[in-house]
Every structure is written in structure tokens, then in C-alpha cells.
Design an enzyme around this catalytic site. Structure first.
Site, PDB file in Angstrom:
ATOM      1  N   HIS A  34     -11.312 -28.518 -23.274  1.00 43.88           N
ATOM      2  CA  HIS A  34     -12.659 -28.253 -23.778  1.00 43.88           C
ATOM      3  C   HIS A  34     -13.385 -29.566 -23.910  1.00 43.88           C
ATOM      4  O   HIS A  34     -12.909 -30.478 -24.573  1.00 43.88           O
ATOM      5  CB  HIS A  34     -12.595 -27.484 -25.089  1.00 43.88           C
ATOM      6  CG  HIS A  34     -12.064 -26.103 -24.890  1.00 43.88           C
ATOM      7  ND1 HIS A  34     -10.745 -25.779 -25.072  1.00 43.88           N
ATOM      8  CD2 HIS A  34     -12.666 -24.980 -24.411  1.00 43.88           C
ATOM      9  CE1 HIS A  34     -10.559 -24.516 -24.750  1.00 43.88           C
ATOM     10  NE2 HIS A  34     -11.694 -24.000 -24.333  1.00 43.88           N
ATOM     11  N   ARG A  45      -2.266 -12.502 -23.635  1.00 44.66           N
ATOM     12  CA  ARG A  45      -3.340 -11.532 -23.469  1.00 44.66           C
ATOM     13  C   ARG A  45      -2.700 -10.185 -23.178  1.00 44.66           C
ATOM     14  O   ARG A  45      -1.844 -10.081 -22.300  1.00 44.66           O
ATOM     15  CB  ARG A  45      -4.271 -11.923 -22.318  1.00 44.66           C
ATOM     16  CG  ARG A  45      -4.997 -13.225 -22.614  1.00 44.66           C
ATOM     17  CD  ARG A  45      -6.029 -13.548 -21.576  1.00 44.66           C
ATOM     18  NE  ARG A  45      -6.517 -14.909 -21.820  1.00 44.66           N
ATOM     19  CZ  ARG A  45      -7.325 -15.578 -21.007  1.00 44.66           C
ATOM     20  NH1 ARG A  45      -7.748 -14.999 -19.895  1.00 44.66           N
ATOM     21  NH2 ARG A  45      -7.712 -16.800 -21.298  1.00 44.66           N
ATOM     22  N   ASP A  51      -5.540 -26.249 -20.060  1.00 44.00           N
ATOM     23  CA  ASP A  51      -6.865 -26.016 -20.602  1.00 44.00           C
ATOM     24  C   ASP A  51      -7.515 -27.319 -21.063  1.00 44.00           C
ATOM     25  O   ASP A  51      -6.836 -28.290 -21.358  1.00 44.00           O
ATOM     26  CB  ASP A  51      -6.718 -25.083 -21.811  1.00 44.00           C
ATOM     27  CG  ASP A  51      -7.930 -24.219 -22.020  1.00 44.00           C
ATOM     28  OD1 ASP A  51      -8.911 -24.379 -21.274  1.00 44.00           O
ATOM     29  OD2 ASP A  51      -7.893 -23.385 -22.940  1.00 44.00           O
ATOM     30  N   GLN A  70      -1.932 -22.273 -19.978  1.00 43.67           N
ATOM     31  CA  GLN A  70      -3.100 -22.744 -19.256  1.00 43.67           C
ATOM     32  C   GLN A  70      -3.151 -24.259 -19.323  1.00 43.67           C
ATOM     33  O   GLN A  70      -2.786 -24.830 -20.340  1.00 43.67           O
ATOM     34  CB  GLN A  70      -4.344 -22.171 -19.946  1.00 43.67           C
ATOM     35  CG  GLN A  70      -5.378 -21.642 -19.012  1.00 43.67           C
ATOM     36  CD  GLN A  70      -6.500 -20.940 -19.752  1.00 43.67           C
ATOM     37  OE1 GLN A  70      -6.864 -21.319 -20.858  1.00 43.67           O
ATOM     38  NE2 GLN A  70      -7.042 -19.921 -19.133  1.00 43.67           N
ATOM     39  N   LYS A  77     -20.088 -19.337 -15.556  1.00 47.22           N
ATOM     40  CA  LYS A  77     -18.956 -20.150 -15.148  1.00 47.22           C
ATOM     41  C   LYS A  77     -18.915 -20.377 -13.641  1.00 47.22           C
ATOM     42  O   LYS A  77     -19.543 -19.646 -12.874  1.00 47.22           O
ATOM     43  CB  LYS A  77     -17.648 -19.514 -15.611  1.00 47.22           C
ATOM     44  CG  LYS A  77     -17.440 -18.091 -15.099  1.00 47.22           C
ATOM     45  CD  LYS A  77     -16.093 -17.531 -15.573  1.00 47.22           C
ATOM     46  CE  LYS A  77     -15.829 -16.169 -14.973  1.00 47.22           C
ATOM     47  NZ  LYS A  77     -14.470 -15.689 -15.193  1.00 47.22           N
ATOM     48  N   CYS A 124      -9.912 -22.038 -27.035  1.00 45.83           N
ATOM     49  CA  CYS A 124     -11.187 -22.617 -27.471  1.00 45.83           C
ATOM     50  C   CYS A 124     -11.416 -22.606 -28.982  1.00 45.83           C
ATOM     51  O   CYS A 124     -11.708 -23.655 -29.562  1.00 45.83           O
ATOM     52  CB  CYS A 124     -12.368 -22.002 -26.729  1.00 45.83           C
ATOM     53  SG  CYS A 124     -12.034 -20.491 -25.833  1.00 45.83           S
ATOM     54  N   HIS A 158     -15.644 -25.241 -20.974  1.00 48.76           N
ATOM     55  CA  HIS A 158     -14.239 -24.824 -20.883  1.00 48.76           C
ATOM     56  C   HIS A 158     -13.801 -25.136 -19.466  1.00 48.76           C
ATOM     57  O   HIS A 158     -14.513 -24.815 -18.518  1.00 48.76           O
ATOM     58  CB  HIS A 158     -14.080 -23.318 -21.082  1.00 48.76           C
ATOM     59  CG  HIS A 158     -14.725 -22.782 -22.316  1.00 48.76           C
ATOM     60  ND1 HIS A 158     -14.012 -22.270 -23.361  1.00 48.76           N
ATOM     61  CD2 HIS A 158     -16.028 -22.667 -22.669  1.00 48.76           C
ATOM     62  CE1 HIS A 158     -14.845 -21.842 -24.306  1.00 48.76           C
ATOM     63  NE2 HIS A 158     -16.081 -22.077 -23.902  1.00 48.76           N
TER      64      HIS A 158
END
Length: 640
Positions: free
Chosen positions: A386, A364, A384, A382, A465, A335, A511
Site C-alpha cells: 500500500h 477469502r 501486497d 499476496q 484499478k 489494506c 493498492h
RNA sequence: GCCAGCGUAGCUCAGAGGUAGAGCACUCGAUUCGUAAUCGAGCGGUCGUGGGUUCAAUUCCCACCGCUGGCUCCA
């Protein structure tokens, strides 16, 4: 003498003397039921059979057939476990012992952890407790009495101190064991026959890592031997489809101790990931902008995003040789870098929603004990995205994203459960912002019409979320997709768009991940299909087998034709027997084995063996076969 | 990170205080085969790493690393 009126499930009403028990009712209805009765449901609440019924009510007698009876059984089994543990370890502190899915556990405070030998011994003592057939006896006590009875057990005293002033305190006794417990229980310990202790584990008292660790024993319990055996068999079966095992057997990925929590993908595994990635790219071709951003950042970025304060312990910090400080970090999320890209240009309201998608690698620093195969790793990719959008676009976008995610799962035949997670204790942004964000996301979620579960306090630190959970082979649920609403980041990064009124406005960020990560999604897919992937996903779609060297040329030609059509085909012309090569193909779960014997070589045909259907072969022309595989691949058919 | 269990050949697993075995895989040879394991030979391990005890350790003890199941945490 007064009487009570009890309405039975069939609508009939029984009149019994006041103070009658569930036992009395069951006996009044019939001896068969009296024998089978385990507990009674009174106005929806399950109670012990021996407890007097004090008022008119709608009731039903619970027998083995009632699904709720299993919970009573399992909780009662937990008591028997505690009974046995106390017999062997008289000073053991007694924690909690609830029923769980397929079984139960009980936590104990003991001077040393249980060994596997202890478990065997405890189970033996449990058998003795059931043989003794002690009744479970309920007793209401006052606070002073409760404190007196559990004076030697700090865990129980702590529980008692937390009970509200008007809560009824009850204790249950089965033979030598007395426990603070709300109940209900089966009539007696003799009703418990089919149980097995499974594992031990440490568990923090009250689930709080700052408190002492208790020793937990897990077990399972069923009414029938067949059910117990069936459950144990299911455990075995699910081990067989465990992605770690299948991944090795099918040569998809590996791990190495020098890179804990990071997968090595073999050619076959990489092929599958590329197929998945290609599919996502196709789905996102028109409405998304795929971007790539750096993996390594100065802490300045994380200070703005809030990660430095709220997420640092999960980040891999990197030493900057010039400053001698760990001022850099591998990105744990995409992000912030996407915000930097958004920031770098002026955006018009006309361009919203603007969707940045990426497949970048994230790191992570998960605690070592959390790592588990592909489902919990330290490095992952991911899928991912946004979304930058206006507040009035949230509902539409959430509906769209939800449909996208569920539709994607549907391609694989996966179903997810939805969870709505709200503000966690550790968070950024003020309450007003959270109020708005939660209200907006929940309203959007409601509008999708999907059922969902509420998870208070489970949100991300920057916003509420919606999580999409899918189960693995041993019933553990894993979060794959997620839709997270974020009002905080646009503030922190001072994001804006130019509105219709030609002034700057604050966008909202969503997200979104679909697979969650390729790693975790692969784990789920492997287990879901038990390695027998549909053609479009299979790393090797067709294996061509000439019966002998005489058909080698024809087989080679077929392989090339398949490849030219885009099919992932290989040739197995080894000097092993056909039987052996067929077996290898089945073991590797190749969708189609294309056998070429002399008949096929002469006739321009191929004898196709479909995975899992045994010796039945479909003879078709080469052109037909190529067309069939290509069509199945293109349509992402869930075959064979 | 915490609790427990585990770590022997590429894989699945035996084994024992006196310096290791099986099956499969792999290599070579023979076999050329009609739908789930052809036969034979060979190669392969400083028994996770480091330290300690012992005449002697892979086996016993300690530490570390990794894996597994939980706890905490989480895509």
C-alpha cells in the site's frame, strides 16, 4: 439500369449491376474465388454472400484464409447445433449462440440437462444437417412477424422486445431451423465439416444468477481437418502442463478435502515460494517498508473499511466466545490493517510516497464452485503493498509500479495484458470521488504508454484499478498484478500527512500486488515452464549421480561443495542403475544431473547432463561447474 | 451457491449385485552399472462419508463431502 462500383483490396474497381450480390462479384472475379467465397466484407462490415449490395463500397471476399471467416464459420456451426437440438428436442428454448475463442457455444432451455449420450446423438444429427447442405437464408421481418414466428420461445420473445424501434429484425433459416439472428452466415450448411462438441455446462440466462439456468453446449469448429486435429491435440498438450498435474508429479504441493481451497506446500514447493519471496524482498529492499499485521480482526475494523457491508459474504467470520457473536473475521485483504499502522504515527509530506509491503496470509470465502487448483483458492499469500502518497505523485508512482510489475514478469518471460477497470455498481464513495480517481489513474496509465483494454464496471468497490492478466495453459486469463487507486479509504480512516504548509492533508492510497498471490503465480509459472524451471527457481538445482558405489565418496564431496556454494544439490547414490537414476532426474526436471564416474573422480571433473538435451554431456572441472550454477542462479538466467 | 461429470492401493487406471485386480511407486534381497525404466520377492484398499433397498452393496437409490468443466464471482 444503374450500376454499382466495388473497390477490391488490390485497388481495382469492378462495375456490377445494382442489386448484385457477393456471389455475383466472386463469380465475376473468377470461378476459383466463387467456389472459395464464404462471405463478403463491405466497408468493413461482414455480410452474407447472397445479400444484394446496394451501393458503391470497398469490398473484399472472405475465404478460409481470412481470420474473420472463422467467426462466421463458428457462429454458423452454432446454428447447426441448434438445428440438431431442435430436431431432437422440438420444444427447446433457444438462447444465445455466439462464436468464442476456438469455437462456439449455444444455450438451450430444455426440461432436463444434456447427457454425454445426448451430445453424441446431437453431433450425429449435426452431421446430417451438414450433409443436407441447406442454404442459410436471411429474411427481414417486422416486429409483429418476429413475435409470431417465435411465439413458442420466451427467450427469443424477450430478445425481440429489447430490440430498438429502428433496429432491423432478421431471421435466418437453415433447413428446418429458423432463428432470430443478426448474421452473417456461411452460404450453406455443407460448408461446415470439421467440428466437434466438447462439453455441456449450466449457464444462467443473460448471465444473471437470479434467472433460470439454461443448458450450454460448447463446441469447436475449423475449416480444415488438420486445424481441428491440431486444436484437439493442443488441448491434450495443455492438460499435460496443467499445474495441478505437474504439481503432483514434481511433488510441489497438494490439497486435502479437509482444507478445501488451501494448498499444502511440500518442501520443494516451499523452496520455490521462498525463492520468489526472496527475489521480491531484494527488489523492494530500498524503497519499501515490510510489515506484518494480525490475521484476525474485530468487525469494528471492517465497518470502518466498508468490508462489513460490501464484502462480508467473502469473509470467514469467527465466533467470539465471550459475546457469542461472529464479531471477528480473518482478513481478506491487508489494506485496513495497513491504514491502522499508518494512522498510528504522524507523517510528513517529505516521507511520501510511503510504501508498506507485506506477504501476510489472506482468507477469502470463495463459493465452493469457484475453487480451482492454485489459481482460485481460499487461503493465499499476496505480495501486497500500500502506497500512501500525494495526489500529484500518482502519475509517477503508477508509471513506476507498472514498470516494476512488467519488469518482474519479464524475469520469467511472462507477458501480461493490462486492463483499466472503472467503478462497479456496488461501491463506496460518491461520484465526484470516482470521477477524480478514474481520471487520475487513467491519465497515469496513458502516461506509461502501455496498451490496455477498458473494463467498465470492473473496479474494486473502493476504487478504479489497472489489472495485469496472464494466461494459463488452457487459455484462461488470470489476474496477477494489480494497481488500485483509492480515495475512499483515506477518508474512512481519516488518514493524513503534514504538508509543506504545516497543516494536515489527505493522502491517496494505491493498492498494489505483483504476483497477485504466490499461489496463483506458482500455478502460472508451473504451466509457463511446464515444470522445467530455470536454475534459479528449480527446487532441486543439481542432482549428483555416482555411476557406482566406487565413486560415492567423490560424489558426496561434490554435493557438499555445491551446497557450500549455496546450490540446492542432492545426492542420488541409490542402488538403482545409472539409467534409472538419469530417468528419474529427467522426469523430475532437474536442471543439471552431475554424473561422477571413475574418470571424473580421478580427474576432479564432473560430467554434466543438462535437462532436456539428451545424452550430450559437458565434462568440466568441479570448480567450473560450481561457478556456472552459481552464476546462473545469481543472474536469474532463464536456463537451461 | 447453481448445472453436469467424476471419486477403487501413494499415482495412473481395470473390474463386477456374491465381500477386489494391473503397472508404476514403496519395502527387502540380488545386481555396482557411463547418461530416460536390472531382476526377483513382498507390503499395500472397511472401493470418498453416512443412510436406504436387498439374503447379500464397493456395484442400485438418497443425502453429504471433495474434485473437474462451465455459470456467477474473483488475487
Amino acid at each position: 439500369m444503374s450500376s454499382i462500383h466495388l473497390t477490391l483490396p488490390d485497388g481495382s474497381v469492378r462495375e456490377l449491376p445494382a442489386g448484385s450480390t457477393g456471389h455475383d462479384l466472386a463469380r465475376a472475379i473468377g470461378p476459383g474465388l466463387a467456389k472459395a467465397a464464404l462471405a463478403i466484407r463491405i466497408d468493413g462490415q461482414i455480410r452474407d454472400l447472397a445479400r444484394p449490395i446496394d451501393a458503391d463500397a470497398t469490398v473484399s471476399i472472405l475465404t478460409e484464409r481470412d481470420p474473420d471467416a472463422l467467426e462466421v464459420l463458428r457462429h454458423s456451426t452454432a446454428h447447426i447445433l441448434a438445428t440438431a437440438v431442435r430436431q431432437i428436442f422440438p420444444n427447446a428454448g433457444i438462447g444465445f449462440g455466439p462464436p468464442i475463442e476456438d469455437g462456439f457455444y449455444y444455450d438451450f432451455e430444455v426440461p432436463r440437462p444434456f447427457t454425454p449420450d445426448d451430445l453424441a446423438r446431437i453431433e450425429e444429427v449435426m452431421r446430417g444437417v451438414t450433409a443436407a447442405d441447406y442454404p442459410f437464408e436471411r429474411e427481414v421481418v417486422d416486429r409483429a412477424e418476429a413475435n409470431r414466428r417465435f411465439a413458442d420461445d420466451p427467450l427469443k420473445l424477450e430478445r425481440i422486445s429489447e430490440l430498438g424501434p429502428d433496429e432491423t429484425i432478421t431471421v435466418y433459416t437453415d433447413g428446418p431451423f429458423v432463428d432470430l439472428c443478426r448474421g452473417p452466415h456461411l452460404p450453406s450448411t455443407g460448408r461446415l465439416k470439421h467440428f466437434k462438441l466438447l462439453t455441456t455446462a449450466g449457464a444462467y440466462w443473460r448471465g444473471d444468477e437470479r434467472r433460470q439456468m439454461l443448458q450450454r453446449i460448447y463446441g469447436t469448429a475449423w475449416f480444415k481437418k488438420d486445424d481441428l486435429d491440431g486444436y484437439l491435440h493442443r488441448l491434450e498438450e495443455s492438460k499435460k502442463r496443467d499445474h495441478r498435474r505437474v504439481g503432483r508429479e514434481l511433488d510441489l504441493f497438494m490439497f486435502h478435502q479437509f482444507a478445501p481451497g488451501a494448498a499444502f506446500w511440500t518442501e520443494r514447493g516451499t523452496t520455490m515460494i521462498n525463492v520468489l519471496n526472496q527475489y521480491l524482498r531484494e527488489l523492494q529492499r530500498d524503497d519499501y517498508q515490510e510489515i506484518k499485521t494480525p490475521l484476525l480482526y474485530n468487525k469494528g475494523l471492517w465497518e470502518i473499511s466498508g468490508h462489513w457491508g460490501k464484502y462480508r459474504e467473502n469473509m470467514f467470520l469467527v465466533l467470539d466466545n465471550e459475546t457469542g457473536e461472529h464479531d471477528f473475521s480473518l482478513k481478506p485483504m491487508n489494506c485496513p490493517s495497513h491504514y491502522l499502522m499508518y494512522q498510528s504515527k504522524k507523517h510528513s509530506y517529505r516521507d511520501l510516497p510511503l510504501r508498506y509491503s507485506t506477504y501476510d496470509v489472506l482468507h477469502r470465502n470463495e463459493v465452493s464452485g469457484a475453487l480451482s487448483g492454485l489459481t482460485r483458492v481460499r487461503q493465499f499469500q499476496q505480495d501486497d503493498c500500500h502506497v500512501f502518497l500525494m495526489e500529484n505523485q500518482i502519475a509517477d508512482e503508477v508509471r513506476r509500479l507498472t514498470a516494476f510489475i512488467l519488469g518482474y514478469y519479464e524475469t520469467f518471460g511472462l507477458t501480461a495484458t493490462l486492463k483499466f477497470a472503472t467503478r462497479p455498481p456496488e461501491r463506496v464513495g460518491d461520484d465526484a470521488m470516482w470521477d477524480r480517481a478514474e481520471a487520475a489513474l487513467q491519465a497515469a496509465l496513458e502516461a506509461t504508454g502501455q496498451p490496455y483494454e477498458l473494463k467498465p464496471g470492473d473496479g474494486a468497490f473502493y476504487g478504479p484499478k489497472i489489472d495485469f492478466d496472464v494466461s494459463d495453459s488452457i487459455g484462461r486469463k488470470w489476474q496477477l498484478g494489480t494497481i488500485q487507486l483509492d480515495y475512499a479509504a483515506p477518508e474512512r480512516f481519516d488518514l493524513s500527512y503534514v504538508g509543506e504548509d504545516n497543516t494536515g492533508h489527505r493522502p491517496v492510497v494505491i493498492h498494489r500486488a505483483v504476483s497477485g498471490s504466490f499461489e496463483r503465480f506458482m500455478a502460472i509459472l508451473i504451466e509457463h515452464f511446464a515444470g522445467a524451471f530455470p536454475v534459479w527457481l528449480a527446487p532441486e538445482q543439481v542432482r549428483v549421480l555416482p555411476i557406482s558405489d566406487h565413486q560415492r565418496e567423490a560424489a558426496d564431496r561434490l554435493t557438499r561443495q555445491l551446497r557450500a556454494a549455496g546450490v540446492r544439490a542432492t545426492l542420488d547414490a541409490g542402488n538403482d542403475t545409472l539409467n534409472y537414476r538419469v530417468r528419474q532426474g529427467e522426469v523430475m526436471k532437474i536442471p543439471y544431473l552431475a554424473v561422477v564416474g571413475q574418470r571424473e573422480a580421478d580427474g576432479g571433473t564432473v560430467a554434466v547432463r543438462t535437462r532436456g538435451v539428451g545424452t550430450k554431456q559437458d565434462v568440466m572441472t568441479v570448480a567450473e561447474f560450481v561457478a556456472k550454477v552459481v552464476a546462473e542462479d545469481r543472474t536469474r538466467a532463464r536456463v537451461p
